[in-house]
Design a protein around this motif. Sequence first.
Motif, PDB file in Angstrom:
ATOM      1  N   MET A 138       0.861  -1.176   0.000  1.00  0.00           N
ATOM      2  CA  MET A 138       0.000   0.000   0.000  1.00  0.00           C
ATOM      3  C   MET A 138       0.903   1.234   0.000  1.00  0.00           C
ATOM      4  O   MET A 138       1.867   1.297   0.729  1.00  0.00           O
ATOM      5  CB  MET A 138      -0.888  -0.035   1.237  1.00  0.00           C
ATOM      6  N   THR A 139       0.574   2.194  -0.809  1.00  0.00           N
ATOM      7  CA  THR A 139       1.384   3.405  -0.899  1.00  0.00           C
ATOM      8  C   THR A 139       0.917   4.419   0.140  1.00  0.00           C
ATOM      9  O   THR A 139      -0.252   4.449   0.525  1.00  0.00           O
ATOM     10  CB  THR A 139       1.283   4.032  -2.301  1.00  0.00           C
ATOM     11  N   GLU A 140       1.851   5.227   0.558  1.00  0.00           N
ATOM     12  CA  GLU A 140       1.533   6.275   1.524  1.00  0.00           C
ATOM     13  C   GLU A 140       0.800   7.403   0.822  1.00  0.00           C
ATOM     14  O   GLU A 140       1.105   7.727  -0.323  1.00  0.00           O
ATOM     15  CB  GLU A 140       2.810   6.809   2.149  1.00  0.00           C
ATOM     16  N   PRO A 141      -0.168   8.024   1.507  1.00  0.00           N
ATOM     17  CA  PRO A 141      -0.850   9.161   0.879  1.00  0.00           C
ATOM     18  C   PRO A 141       0.098  10.341   0.737  1.00  0.00           C
ATOM     19  O   PRO A 141       0.967  10.567   1.564  1.00  0.00           O
ATOM     20  CB  PRO A 141      -1.992   9.482   1.844  1.00  0.00           C
ATOM     21  N   LYS A 142      -0.078  11.079  -0.331  1.00  0.00           N
ATOM     22  CA  LYS A 142       0.744  12.267  -0.565  1.00  0.00           C
ATOM     23  C   LYS A 142       0.290  13.381   0.373  1.00  0.00           C
ATOM     24  O   LYS A 142      -0.871  13.458   0.721  1.00  0.00           O
ATOM     25  CB  LYS A 142       0.608  12.708  -2.020  1.00  0.00           C
ATOM     26  N   PRO A 143       1.211  14.249   0.755  1.00  0.00           N
ATOM     27  CA  PRO A 143       0.804  15.359   1.624  1.00  0.00           C
ATOM     28  C   PRO A 143      -0.216  16.245   0.921  1.00  0.00           C
ATOM     29  O   PRO A 143      -0.121  16.506  -0.269  1.00  0.00           O
ATOM     30  CB  PRO A 143       2.097  16.110   1.892  1.00  0.00           C
ATOM     31  N   SER A 144      -1.201  16.691   1.689  1.00  0.00           N
ATOM     32  CA  SER A 144      -2.259  17.493   1.076  1.00  0.00           C
ATOM     33  C   SER A 144      -2.053  18.994   1.267  1.00  0.00           C
ATOM     34  O   SER A 144      -2.757  19.787   0.657  1.00  0.00           O
ATOM     35  CB  SER A 144      -3.612  17.086   1.652  1.00  0.00           C
ATOM     36  N   LEU A 145      -1.129  19.388   2.114  1.00  0.00           N
ATOM     37  CA  LEU A 145      -0.883  20.803   2.356  1.00  0.00           C
ATOM     38  C   LEU A 145       0.193  21.292   1.399  1.00  0.00           C
ATOM     39  O   LEU A 145       1.328  20.845   1.439  1.00  0.00           O
ATOM     40  CB  LEU A 145      -0.448  21.017   3.802  1.00  0.00           C
ATOM     41  N   ARG A 146      -0.171  22.165   0.530  1.00  0.00           N
ATOM     42  CA  ARG A 146       0.748  22.696  -0.474  1.00  0.00           C
ATOM     43  C   ARG A 146       1.218  24.087  -0.065  1.00  0.00           C
ATOM     44  O   ARG A 146       0.542  24.790   0.679  1.00  0.00           O
ATOM     45  CB  ARG A 146       0.046  22.786  -1.836  1.00  0.00           C
ATOM     46  N   PRO A 147       2.368  24.524  -0.586  1.00  0.00           N
ATOM     47  CA  PRO A 147       2.824  25.893  -0.301  1.00  0.00           C
ATOM     48  C   PRO A 147       1.822  26.926  -0.818  1.00  0.00           C
ATOM     49  O   PRO A 147       1.089  26.686  -1.781  1.00  0.00           O
ATOM     50  CB  PRO A 147       4.145  25.996  -1.055  1.00  0.00           C
ATOM     51  N   THR A 148       1.809  28.057  -0.177  1.00  0.00           N
ATOM     52  CA  THR A 148       0.901  29.134  -0.563  1.00  0.00           C
ATOM     53  C   THR A 148       1.224  29.599  -1.972  1.00  0.00           C
ATOM     54  O   THR A 148       2.372  29.853  -2.311  1.00  0.00           O
ATOM     55  CB  THR A 148       1.019  30.305   0.413  1.00  0.00           C
ATOM     56  N   ASN A 149       0.194  29.703  -2.773  1.00  0.00           N
ATOM     57  CA  ASN A 149       0.345  30.162  -4.146  1.00  0.00           C
ATOM     58  C   ASN A 149       0.342  31.697  -4.147  1.00  0.00           C
ATOM     59  O   ASN A 149      -0.621  32.316  -3.687  1.00  0.00           O
ATOM     60  CB  ASN A 149      -0.807  29.622  -4.994  1.00  0.00           C
ATOM     61  N   PRO A 150       1.399  32.327  -4.649  1.00  0.00           N
ATOM     62  CA  PRO A 150       1.435  33.796  -4.667  1.00  0.00           C
ATOM     63  C   PRO A 150       0.271  34.402  -5.456  1.00  0.00           C
ATOM     64  O   PRO A 150      -0.194  35.494  -5.134  1.00  0.00           O
ATOM     65  CB  PRO A 150       2.771  34.124  -5.328  1.00  0.00           C
TER      66      PRO A 150
END
Length: 175
Positions: A1-13
């Motif tokens: 089973m693969t780990e879920p990708k992080p859902s928090l992304r850097p702030t988009n300017p």
Amino acid sequence: MTEPKPSLRPTNPATLVVAGLVAAAVTWFLTSNWYETFARDVPWVSAVTLAGLALFEAVLANNTRARIARKPGRPPVEPLAVARYVVLAKASSLAGSIFAGVLGGLVLVFVMRNELAHSQHNMPPAIGALIGSLMLVAAALWLEHCCRVPKQPDDKDERNGENGRSDEPGRRSPA
């Protein structure tokens, strides 16, 4: 089973720019049409508060950066604290851009109505608060950047299946 990708992304300017421009447009529209109706003094406390928050977040960012990098003499940082700092940074950058838009719209109205003594009286604190809000956006983006975990060269080797490991459990990669 693969780990879920992080859902928090850097702030988009772009998000910050759009929020600031929308706030500036709404503020300019409302104050240019009804300025005399709700003409109030812009308090200096708003400029001091925004600059104080910016200073706090800049100091927090530098401290967090040193702790994540594990510089000598610095205690390790707790992961939950870093998550809270990221949430603070994301909220502060958005709030700062909205404040900058509102204050930019006010400054524009004050420039357009420079014949009124009231608008000339409000110009310095509005410009100070505008600068404070831009400082808050910059400090919040710096805090968000400092909360990133540095990439480790060992992590890449393990994900690519070296050292006898594969991405799929139970399977070995060919040597």
